[in-house]
Design a protein around this motif. Structure first.
Motif, PDB file in Angstrom:
ATOM      1  N   VAL A 111      26.238  18.588  16.403  1.00 36.25           N
ATOM      2  CA  VAL A 111      27.496  17.565  16.616  1.00 36.25           C
ATOM      3  C   VAL A 111      26.802  16.194  16.420  1.00 36.25           C
ATOM      4  O   VAL A 111      27.592  15.129  16.039  1.00 36.25           O
ATOM      5  CB  VAL A 111      27.948  17.875  18.181  1.00 36.25           C
ATOM      6  CG1 VAL A 111      28.946  16.862  18.526  1.00 36.25           C
ATOM      7  CG2 VAL A 111      28.444  19.248  18.276  1.00 36.25           C
ATOM      8  N   ASP A 113      24.584  15.133  14.252  1.00 40.01           N
ATOM      9  CA  ASP A 113      24.347  15.029  12.844  1.00 40.01           C
ATOM     10  C   ASP A 113      25.823  14.508  12.197  1.00 40.01           C
ATOM     11  O   ASP A 113      25.781  13.848  11.360  1.00 40.01           O
ATOM     12  CB  ASP A 113      23.955  16.317  11.992  1.00 40.01           C
ATOM     13  CG  ASP A 113      22.536  16.220  11.784  1.00 40.01           C
ATOM     14  OD1 ASP A 113      22.145  15.175  11.849  1.00 40.01           O
ATOM     15  OD2 ASP A 113      21.882  17.454  11.702  1.00 40.01           O
ATOM     16  N   SER A 114      26.865  15.563  12.629  1.00 45.37           N
ATOM     17  CA  SER A 114      28.054  14.996  12.198  1.00 45.37           C
ATOM     18  C   SER A 114      28.675  13.410  12.583  1.00 45.37           C
ATOM     19  O   SER A 114      29.125  12.935  11.680  1.00 45.37           O
ATOM     20  CB  SER A 114      29.071  16.065  12.868  1.00 45.37           C
ATOM     21  OG  SER A 114      30.472  15.573  12.265  1.00 45.37           O
ATOM     22  N   LEU A 117      26.867  11.187  10.265  1.00 48.45           N
ATOM     23  CA  LEU A 117      27.294  11.031   9.038  1.00 48.45           C
ATOM     24  C   LEU A 117      28.625  10.217   8.817  1.00 48.45           C
ATOM     25  O   LEU A 117      28.936   9.308   7.892  1.00 48.45           O
ATOM     26  CB  LEU A 117      27.802  12.250   8.331  1.00 48.45           C
ATOM     27  CG  LEU A 117      26.219  13.207   7.995  1.00 48.45           C
ATOM     28  CD1 LEU A 117      26.707  14.601   7.689  1.00 48.45           C
ATOM     29  CD2 LEU A 117      25.587  12.652   6.944  1.00 48.45           C
ATOM     30  N   SER A 154      28.039  13.198  21.929  1.00 45.00           N
ATOM     31  CA  SER A 154      27.357  14.649  21.590  1.00 45.00           C
ATOM     32  C   SER A 154      26.776  15.192  22.738  1.00 45.00           C
ATOM     33  O   SER A 154      26.967  16.371  23.050  1.00 45.00           O
ATOM     34  CB  SER A 154      26.305  14.310  20.449  1.00 45.00           C
ATOM     35  OG  SER A 154      26.909  13.653  19.694  1.00 45.00           O
ATOM     36  N   VAL A 209      33.985  17.929  15.216  1.00 44.84           N
ATOM     37  CA  VAL A 209      33.666  17.640  14.027  1.00 44.84           C
ATOM     38  C   VAL A 209      34.592  17.554  13.081  1.00 44.84           C
ATOM     39  O   VAL A 209      34.486  16.742  11.961  1.00 44.84           O
ATOM     40  CB  VAL A 209      32.762  19.003  13.641  1.00 44.84           C
ATOM     41  CG1 VAL A 209      32.459  19.240  12.174  1.00 44.84           C
ATOM     42  CG2 VAL A 209      31.499  19.077  14.622  1.00 44.84           C
ATOM     43  N   ASP A 212      35.472  13.994  13.004  1.00 42.60           N
ATOM     44  CA  ASP A 212      34.533  13.153  11.969  1.00 42.60           C
ATOM     45  C   ASP A 212      34.928  13.300  10.626  1.00 42.60           C
ATOM     46  O   ASP A 212      34.672  12.320   9.865  1.00 42.60           O
ATOM     47  CB  ASP A 212      32.944  13.898  12.373  1.00 42.60           C
ATOM     48  CG  ASP A 212      32.646  13.324  13.973  1.00 42.60           C
ATOM     49  OD1 ASP A 212      33.120  12.602  14.437  1.00 42.60           O
ATOM     50  OD2 ASP A 212      31.728  14.025  14.115  1.00 42.60           O
ATOM     51  N   VAL A 213      35.255  14.546  10.180  1.00 41.70           N
ATOM     52  CA  VAL A 213      35.546  15.020   8.726  1.00 41.70           C
ATOM     53  C   VAL A 213      36.767  14.267   8.110  1.00 41.70           C
ATOM     54  O   VAL A 213      36.706  13.448   7.235  1.00 41.70           O
ATOM     55  CB  VAL A 213      35.678  16.329   8.505  1.00 41.70           C
ATOM     56  CG1 VAL A 213      36.067  16.561   7.083  1.00 41.70           C
ATOM     57  CG2 VAL A 213      34.319  17.106   8.700  1.00 41.70           C
ATOM     58  N   ILE A 250      26.721  14.831   2.921  1.00 38.99           N
ATOM     59  CA  ILE A 250      27.972  15.329   3.488  1.00 38.99           C
ATOM     60  C   ILE A 250      28.327  16.683   3.033  1.00 38.99           C
ATOM     61  O   ILE A 250      28.673  17.706   3.717  1.00 38.99           O
ATOM     62  CB  ILE A 250      29.024  14.240   3.417  1.00 38.99           C
ATOM     63  CG1 ILE A 250      28.866  13.051   3.763  1.00 38.99           C
ATOM     64  CG2 ILE A 250      30.376  14.958   3.671  1.00 38.99           C
ATOM     65  CD1 ILE A 250      29.783  12.046   3.883  1.00 38.99           C
ATOM     66  N   PHE A 253      25.816  19.449   4.508  1.00 42.12           N
ATOM     67  CA  PHE A 253      26.084  19.555   5.829  1.00 42.12           C
ATOM     68  C   PHE A 253      27.393  20.467   6.229  1.00 42.12           C
ATOM     69  O   PHE A 253      27.279  21.347   6.760  1.00 42.12           O
ATOM     70  CB  PHE A 253      25.993  18.396   6.540  1.00 42.12           C
ATOM     71  CG  PHE A 253      26.089  18.330   7.883  1.00 42.12           C
ATOM     72  CD1 PHE A 253      25.293  18.874   8.917  1.00 42.12           C
ATOM     73  CD2 PHE A 253      27.374  18.287   8.749  1.00 42.12           C
ATOM     74  CE1 PHE A 253      25.127  18.776  10.263  1.00 42.12           C
ATOM     75  CE2 PHE A 253      27.446  18.399  10.032  1.00 42.12           C
ATOM     76  CZ  PHE A 253      26.405  18.637  10.888  1.00 42.12           C
ATOM     77  N   TYR A 254      28.458  19.999   5.657  1.00 41.89           N
ATOM     78  CA  TYR A 254      29.751  20.412   6.258  1.00 41.89           C
ATOM     79  C   TYR A 254      30.114  21.634   5.677  1.00 41.89           C
ATOM     80  O   TYR A 254      30.646  22.639   6.178  1.00 41.89           O
ATOM     81  CB  TYR A 254      30.625  19.527   5.997  1.00 41.89           C
ATOM     82  CG  TYR A 254      30.806  18.391   7.145  1.00 41.89           C
ATOM     83  CD1 TYR A 254      30.976  18.704   8.363  1.00 41.89           C
ATOM     84  CD2 TYR A 254      30.546  17.119   6.700  1.00 41.89           C
ATOM     85  CE1 TYR A 254      31.039  17.523   9.146  1.00 41.89           C
ATOM     86  CE2 TYR A 254      30.484  16.054   7.726  1.00 41.89           C
ATOM     87  CZ  TYR A 254      30.918  16.264   8.965  1.00 41.89           C
ATOM     88  OH  TYR A 254      30.904  15.357   9.785  1.00 41.89           O
ATOM     89  N   ALA A 257      28.247  24.564   7.154  1.00 41.23           N
ATOM     90  CA  ALA A 257      28.748  24.613   8.588  1.00 41.23           C
ATOM     91  C   ALA A 257      29.818  25.121   8.819  1.00 41.23           C
ATOM     92  O   ALA A 257      29.895  26.193   9.913  1.00 41.23           O
ATOM     93  CB  ALA A 257      28.585  23.395   9.181  1.00 41.23           C
TER      94      ALA A 257
END
Length: 316
Positions: A111, A113-114, A117, A154, A209, A212-213, A250, A253-254, A257
């Motif tokens: 969380v 890490d997100s 980013l 987080s 998350v 965040d995206v 990015i 990671f995503y 995930a």
């Protein structure tokens, strides 16, 4: 109905199977995992060292990058050493407190890490869309507030997961078909209703998350609009180049995930062996690739890395 005194209940150790169906290959599977983990540790440590000692890298972008490197070290170290001990030494048992600790740091670093980013996307947005105000917007005080804010967010999101597990009684099997402890995998071993665990464990972190995206997507939409309004082609290429490494990270990671999360929740046709293997690769490959991507695509870091190793070679 059996009544459990949850407050005094202390479950015994759990057993981590490893990768189901691949037990005979555990020794060999552990070799590439170990190599990738060493690359992750060395790459992130070199990155942290360069950002610490080089004054030219004392900028908001590289401060967030150092935070990403530290979080990646937590993510990989929380899972890989235990995985290797299962593969090579057959040390499959893990205590309940140890399981909770591992689970907390794995989910917390994911969380976080997100969130990092997202902060880096905001940094790139300010740098490209408001370059003249960059130093006044991203002051050290504001950066500290951002770091404290995303770290605390987080922590508050993942900490309830620990308490949701400690309230459960475990009276059946304690065998976990995985190489590390994760929330829903442990909760499914309980002999009680885990509806709250399922809904909280899936909805709250995932919605966080996803938010965040969405914010990252908005940032890069505004960045692209600003870039294509630039008059010269060289200016456009330079602006896009500063974002290239971040976009690669990015995607690394995503993409895996969300695949892993959705496969775990809805992918009933996905084999357990493939899912566990993919979940293990996820906690080690992005941490190993992130410093490589930034080292290759970011000129400041690339030049410092070349200088660092050329100085060491001349000293010999």
């Amino acid at each position: 109905m059996i009544a459990f005194n949850v407050s005094s209940y202390n479950p015994g150790p759990f057993v981590l199977v490893g990768i189901p169906g691949m037990e005979q290959f555990h020794v060999w599977i552990g070799i590439p995992f170990c190599v990738i983990y060493i690359v992750a540790v060395m790459g992130n440590c070199v990155l942290l060292y360069l950002i610490t000692v080089e004054r030219s890298l004392h900028e908001p972008m590289f401060f967030f990058l150092s935070m990403l490197a530290m979080t990646d070290l937590i993510l990989s170290t929380a899972g890989v050493p235990k995985t290797l001990s299962i593969f090579w030494m057959g040390a499959r048992e893990i205590t309940f407190p140890g399981c909770l600790t591992q689970m907390f740091f794995l989910h917390y670093s994911f969380v976080l890490d997100s969130a990092i980013l997202m902060a880096m996307a905001f940094d790139r947005y300010v740098a490209i869309c408001s370059p003249l105000r960059y130093a006044t917007i991203l002051t050290p005080k504001i950066i500290i507030k951002i770091v404290v804010g995303i770290s605390f967010r987080s922590f508050c999101i993942i900490l309830p997961v620990v308490f949701l597990l400690t309230r459960l009684p475990f009276c059946r099997t304690r065998i976990i078909p995985h190489t590390y402890c994760e929330h829903i995998g442990v909760a499914r071993l309980a002999c009680a209703d885990i509806s709250i665990n399922i809904w909280y464990g899936f909805c709250v972190p995932i919605m966080t998350v996803i938010s965040d995206v969405v914010l990252i997507a908005i940032s890069y939409t505004l960045i692209l609009c600003a870039v294509f309004r630039l008059p010269s082609r060289d200016a456009r290429q330079k602006a896009l180049g500063t974002c290239g490494s971040h976009v690669c990270v990015i995607l690394m990671f995503y993409t895996p995930a969300f695949f892993s999360i959705l496969a775990h929740r809805f992918g009933h046709n996905v084999s357990l062996t493939f899912h566990i293997m993919f979940a293990n690769l996820y906690i080690v490959i992005p941490p190993a690739m992130n410093p490589i991507v930034y080292g290759v695509k970011t000129k400041h870091i690339r030049d410092k890395v070349i200088l660092l190793f050329s100085v060491k070679s001349t000293e010999r």
